[in-house]
Design a protein around this motif. Structure first.
Motif, PDB file in Angstrom:
ATOM      1  N   PHE A 219       0.825  -1.209   0.000  1.00  0.00           N
ATOM      2  CA  PHE A 219       0.000   0.000   0.000  1.00  0.00           C
ATOM      3  C   PHE A 219       0.859   1.259   0.000  1.00  0.00           C
ATOM      4  O   PHE A 219       0.612   2.202  -0.764  1.00  0.00           O
ATOM      5  N   VAL A 220       1.890   1.277   0.822  1.00  0.00           N
ATOM      6  CA  VAL A 220       2.765   2.452   0.892  1.00  0.00           C
ATOM      7  C   VAL A 220       3.518   2.636  -0.421  1.00  0.00           C
ATOM      8  O   VAL A 220       3.638   3.763  -0.938  1.00  0.00           O
ATOM      9  N   LEU A 221       4.026   1.550  -0.985  1.00  0.00           N
ATOM     10  CA  LEU A 221       4.743   1.635  -2.252  1.00  0.00           C
ATOM     11  C   LEU A 221       3.828   2.141  -3.363  1.00  0.00           C
ATOM     12  O   LEU A 221       4.202   3.037  -4.137  1.00  0.00           O
ATOM     13  N   ALA A 222       2.623   1.569  -3.445  1.00  0.00           N
ATOM     14  CA  ALA A 222       1.684   1.996  -4.485  1.00  0.00           C
ATOM     15  C   ALA A 222       1.262   3.446  -4.279  1.00  0.00           C
ATOM     16  O   ALA A 222       1.122   4.204  -5.248  1.00  0.00           O
TER      17      ALA A 222
ATOM     18  N   GLU B  49      -6.116  -5.441   3.026  1.00  0.00           N
ATOM     19  CA  GLU B  49      -5.869  -5.864   1.649  1.00  0.00           C
ATOM     20  C   GLU B  49      -6.585  -5.015   0.616  1.00  0.00           C
ATOM     21  O   GLU B  49      -6.149  -4.910  -0.540  1.00  0.00           O
ATOM     22  N   VAL B  50      -7.679  -4.382   0.995  1.00  0.00           N
ATOM     23  CA  VAL B  50      -8.444  -3.594   0.035  1.00  0.00           C
ATOM     24  C   VAL B  50      -7.709  -2.302  -0.326  1.00  0.00           C
ATOM     25  O   VAL B  50      -7.740  -1.854  -1.484  1.00  0.00           O
ATOM     26  N   LYS B  51      -7.031  -1.694   0.641  1.00  0.00           N
ATOM     27  CA  LYS B  51      -6.363  -0.418   0.370  1.00  0.00           C
ATOM     28  C   LYS B  51      -5.296  -0.534  -0.726  1.00  0.00           C
ATOM     29  O   LYS B  51      -5.309   0.265  -1.680  1.00  0.00           O
ATOM     30  N   PRO B  52      -4.363  -1.470  -0.653  1.00  0.00           N
ATOM     31  CA  PRO B  52      -3.403  -1.562  -1.769  1.00  0.00           C
ATOM     32  C   PRO B  52      -4.072  -1.924  -3.088  1.00  0.00           C
ATOM     33  O   PRO B  52      -3.657  -1.435  -4.147  1.00  0.00           O
TER      34      PRO B  52
END
Length: 557
Positions: free
Chosen positions: A118-121, A162-165
């Motif tokens: 998520f942070v990378l995306a 899991e939904v956020k990324p």
């Protein structure tokens, strides 16, 4: 902060669009983002190894599902006891359970990987639609974590980790398609469909962002979706939704997902007025969900972020609409607007829920997904502050060799924006420090729960009745070596998420009873024993009492 952020980002996007290559160079913004992200990763890894936040029976239910998946005895589509939340987290943990055995860290380690994704995306998306240094600043804020934020990120309670990324990746796909960075476009449409289907199966709270991403895709893809691309997208969506579709075809009448969600939408909470719901959603829910307040809520003097959030959301919407009407940067503007709309619709949906007014501290988790929109909220003040830095006295203006002094409006707006960004950083740091300061009691409570499971096993117990917040946690803490069936406060059958435990405990010759000392169920059980004239050996285990009758007792009869 760099005044050339927008220019540098545009050049980066133009070069990538021309060459068809992605830019993964580790420049200063990327290097600092990597350092900040690594610190956030380490912080969360330590918390996972310490089992912080502490587990509970809701999370243990996901662990029990993972136990069954690892053993090959079940393939649950939805979480036991509720036919609307997918079990992605259980399937992710099952391989670790098969290799290393069940444990709280094993259940949560996949969530740490999802947080990193998520942070990378988010970094990639923010860098492309806003600026490199704003992307770095966003990573720094995401690395922090108050109690509410960490609980949403690192506990297996369904959907949010899991939904956020997945949603951010969907927006990156839209951006790639809109900027024509993808040579083979059909796989991108298939990926969008599969991810959208999986998200829809896993957590319906993602609908606002999913709808916004879908509209953004239509805006950038246009007529392409009418032909083969649309068929590929629909096929991917059906594949992602396949678990939900198959389960609903077999579901008894009234137990399909739509019927269950329709029933849940009516809610069991006491009705709340619009004013109560607005207060709970905006002044309590938003600060909690975005990590500017501790879990027990903000004091009045620290509620400034609630009002700022709405103002920034409106400002970001205006800027995105203005850019959308221009010829260039249509894809970036569409993605920016999708982030605004996703946050806005999530907030509106939460305001409609009575829980926003009656239990805002507990229900703030329903706003966890608005963290996705953090970069777009920071975009207006970041631009204003960057403009102030670019025009600061002594810096040459582009195209001229003479220094330029910023006007009063630029100074006021830019200075206020910089102060806002600094205040937000301080607030999130303070909430994170407050959480770290309170780790001792949480750790002690988790250790007590493990000692309880060990003591029950040492007492020779295999089958036991207990209360909801005891049972599934007891089962998981014992690595599945205890079966626990749930009784309510009135000693009637309670919320047994998996019916197998009720059946196995009911078939045992002399199941034990475990209640919190002095709880309503404990008092009801002692009264039952007195009425029946039955003497039962009782053992105190910490804050609990373990009753071991010599005959089978059925107090609900």
């Amino acid at each position: 902060m760099c005044g050339g952020d927008e220019t540098g980002n545009a050049a980066e996007a133009g070069e990538a669009a021309r060459t068809g290559r992605r830019s993964w160079a580790v420049d200063p913004p990327a290097a600092l983002a990597l350092l900040l992200g690594g610190l956030g990763f380490g912080y969360r890894l330590v918390l996972i190894l310490l089992t912080i936040p502490g587990g509970n029976s809701d999370e243990a239910t996901f662990g029990i599902a993972a136990l069954h998946i690892a053993a090959g005895t079940d393939r649950p589509v939805f979480l036991y006891g509720q036919r609307y939340m997918g079990t992605v987290e259980s399937y992710l943990a099952a391989p670790l359970f098969a290799v290393a055995g069940p444990s709280w860290p094993a259940l949560r380690l996949p969530l740490l990987a999802l947080w990193a994704l998520f942070v990378l995306a988010s970094y990639r998306l923010t860098r492309r639609i806003c600026s490199p240094w704003l992307a770095t600043f966003t990573v720094g804020l995401l690395a922090l974590g108050s109690e509410r934020v960490i609980r949403d990120q690192l506990t297996a309670v369904g959907g949010r980790p899991e939904v956020k990324p997945a949603l951010v990746v969907l927006l990156l796909v839209v951006l790639d398609l809109g900027e024509r960075r993808i040579r083979w476009r059909w796989p991108a449409y298939a990926l969008f469909g599969v991810l959208a289907g999986l998200v829809l199966w896993d957590d319906w709270l993602a609908l606002p962002y999913l709808a916004a991403a879908g509209v953004a895709l239509v805006a950038v893809a246009g007529r392409q979706l009418v032909g083969r691309a649309g068929l590929v997208l629909a096929g991917g969506l059906a594949l992602g939704l396949l678990p939900l579709i198959l389960d609903n075809l077999r579901a008894p009448p009234g137990q399909d997902s739509l019927s269950v969600l329709r029933e849940l939408s009516h809610g069991e909470s006491a009705p709340a007025s619009l004013g109560q719901r607005l207060h709970g959603a905006v002044e309590i829910g938003l600060p909690l969900a975005t990590g500017t307040c501790p879990a027990d809520g903000c004091v009045p003097g620290r509620l400034w972020w609630a009002g700022c959030y709405l103002v920034l959301l409106l400002a970001a919407a205006v800027l995105a609409v203005v850019e959308l009407r221009r010829d260039g940067g249509r894809a970036r503007a569409a993605v920016r607007l999708a982030l605004v709309v996703g946050a806005g619709l999530s907030l509106v949906g939460y305001v409609r829920n009575d829980l926003a007014g009656t239990a805002p501290l507990a229900s703030a988790r329903y706003l966890a997904l608005v963290q996705i929109s953090l970069p777009i909220l920071l975009w207006p003040p970041w631009r204003a502050a960057a403009r102030l830095v670019a025009r600061w006295p002594g810096r040459a203006r582009p195209g001229r060799g003479q220094p330029d002094r910023a006007g009063w409006l630029t100074r006021v707006v830019g200075g206020g924006s910089a102060a806002l960004l600094a205040a937000l950083t301080v607030a999130m740091l303070w909430a994170t420090a407050d959480f770290v300061h309170r780790l001792g009691p949480v750790r002690a409570e988790q250790q007590d729960a493990r000692r309880l499971a060990a003591a029950v096993r040492q007492a020779g117990v295999r089958y036991v009745y207990g209360e909801y917040w005891t049972c599934n946690r007891l089962v998981f803490d014992s690595a599945g070596r205890l079966d626990c069936a749930v009784l309510g406060a009135d000693l009637r059958p309670g919320q047994n998420r998996w019916s197998g435990y009720w059946d196995s405990v009911g078939a045992a010759p002399r199941p034990a009873f475990l209640f919190g000392a002095g709880s309503a169920a404990d008092r009801a059980f002692t009264e039952f024993l007195a009425r029946e004239g039955v003497a039962v050996p009782v053992q105190s285990i910490g804050a609990y009492r373990l009753y071991q009758p010599q005959t089978r007792l059925r107090p609900w009869r």
